[in-house]
Design an enzyme around this catalytic site. Structure first.
Site, PDB file in Angstrom:
ATOM      1  CB  ILE A  31      -0.981  -0.031   1.209  1.00 32.50           C
ATOM      2  CG1 ILE A  31      -2.191   0.845   0.976  1.00 32.50           C
ATOM      3  CG2 ILE A  31      -0.287   0.301   2.512  1.00 32.50           C
ATOM      4  CD1 ILE A  31      -3.319   0.616   1.956  1.00 32.50           C
ATOM      5  CG  HIS A 100       5.293  -9.156   5.309  1.00 32.75           C
ATOM      6  ND1 HIS A 100       4.906  -9.180   6.637  1.00 32.75           N
ATOM      7  CD2 HIS A 100       6.031  -8.036   5.153  1.00 32.75           C
ATOM      8  CE1 HIS A 100       5.403  -8.112   7.250  1.00 32.75           C
ATOM      9  NE2 HIS A 100       6.104  -7.403   6.373  1.00 32.75           N
TER      10      HIS A 100
HETATM   11  P1  AMP Z   1       7.001  -4.669   7.597  1.00 30.87           P
HETATM   12  O1  AMP Z   1       7.600  -3.407   8.114  1.00 30.87           O
HETATM   13  O2  AMP Z   1       8.002  -5.601   6.990  1.00 30.87           O
HETATM   14  O3  AMP Z   1       6.113  -5.351   8.618  1.00 30.87           O
HETATM   15  O4  AMP Z   1       6.117  -4.216   6.378  1.00 30.87           O
HETATM   16  C1  AMP Z   1       4.727  -4.159   6.375  1.00 30.87           C
HETATM   17  C2  AMP Z   1       4.341  -3.667   5.016  1.00 30.87           C
HETATM   18  O5  AMP Z   1       2.951  -3.881   4.845  1.00 30.87           O
HETATM   19  C3  AMP Z   1       4.595  -2.175   4.782  1.00 30.87           C
HETATM   20  O6  AMP Z   1       5.447  -2.012   3.646  1.00 30.87           O
HETATM   21  C4  AMP Z   1       3.199  -1.605   4.555  1.00 30.87           C
HETATM   22  O7  AMP Z   1       3.186  -0.560   3.601  1.00 30.87           O
HETATM   23  C5  AMP Z   1       2.426  -2.829   4.085  1.00 30.87           C
HETATM   24  N1  AMP Z   1       0.992  -2.797   4.347  1.00 30.87           N
HETATM   25  C6  AMP Z   1       0.381  -2.538   5.531  1.00 30.87           C
HETATM   26  N2  AMP Z   1      -0.942  -2.617   5.396  1.00 30.87           N
HETATM   27  C7  AMP Z   1      -1.188  -2.929   4.094  1.00 30.87           C
HETATM   28  C8  AMP Z   1      -2.365  -3.149   3.330  1.00 30.87           C
HETATM   29  N3  AMP Z   1      -3.581  -3.044   3.872  1.00 30.87           N
HETATM   30  N4  AMP Z   1      -2.238  -3.457   2.026  1.00 30.87           N
HETATM   31  C9  AMP Z   1      -1.006  -3.549   1.462  1.00 30.87           C
HETATM   32  N5  AMP Z   1       0.134  -3.368   2.133  1.00 30.87           N
HETATM   33  C10 AMP Z   1       0.052  -3.055   3.428  1.00 30.87           C
END
Ligand code: AMP
Ligand code: ZN
Length: 114
Positions: A31, A100
């Site tokens: 996102i 992820h």
């Molecule tokens: P991390 O810091 O590795 O936990 O990364 C989490 C990632 O999830 C970040 O890059 C966010 O931008 C992404 N993220 C959070 N919520 C969403 C969502 N609803 N849809 C897509 N990406 C998301």
């Protein structure tokens, strides 16, 4: 898992730009992209982080990488190069506690980051 944003995305209860889904994994656009290509590849099973992986998850983790490779090709960045990142815990800045793999590319990146 209730209250997990990525579990909701897998269940189509939260909107996202879904690019790939099979029995084991899902992949969608981040996102807040940090580069022209920024996708997330996640297991459909709720695993909070690498710290929670079990020996029986080895095949699943391998599949995450295989799909990352496939998506890199699909995005046209397999030859120019890309980065796969798995943040684990607070020092790494993990914000979503559902495992992820970030697939990031489409521009030159310096290393190390941050
Ligand atoms: P991390 O810091 O590795 O936990 O990364 C989490 C990632 O999830 C970040 O890059 C966010 O931008 C992404 N993220 C959070 N919520 C969403 C969502 N609803 N849809 C897509 N990406 C998301
Ligand atoms: Zn989850």
């Amino acid at each position: 898992m209730k209250d997990c944003i990525f579990c909701k995305i897998i269940a189509h209860e939260n909107p996202c730009r879904m690019l790939y889904q099979d029995d084991l994994v899902s992949a969608f656009q981040d996102i807040h992209p940090v580069a022209p290509t920024h996708l997330l590849i996640i297991p459909n099973k709720h695993i909070p982080s690498v710290n929670h992986l079990q020996p029986e998850d080895e095949e699943l983790v391998g599949h995450l990488f295989t799909i990352a490779r496939q998506l890199a090709k699909q995005e046209g960045i397999d030859q120019s190069g890309y980065r796969l990142i798995v943040n684990t815990g607070s020092n790494a800045g993990q914000a979503v506690f559902h495992l992820h793999l970030h697939l990031i590319g489409g521009q030159h990146m310096r290393f190390p980051m941050g």
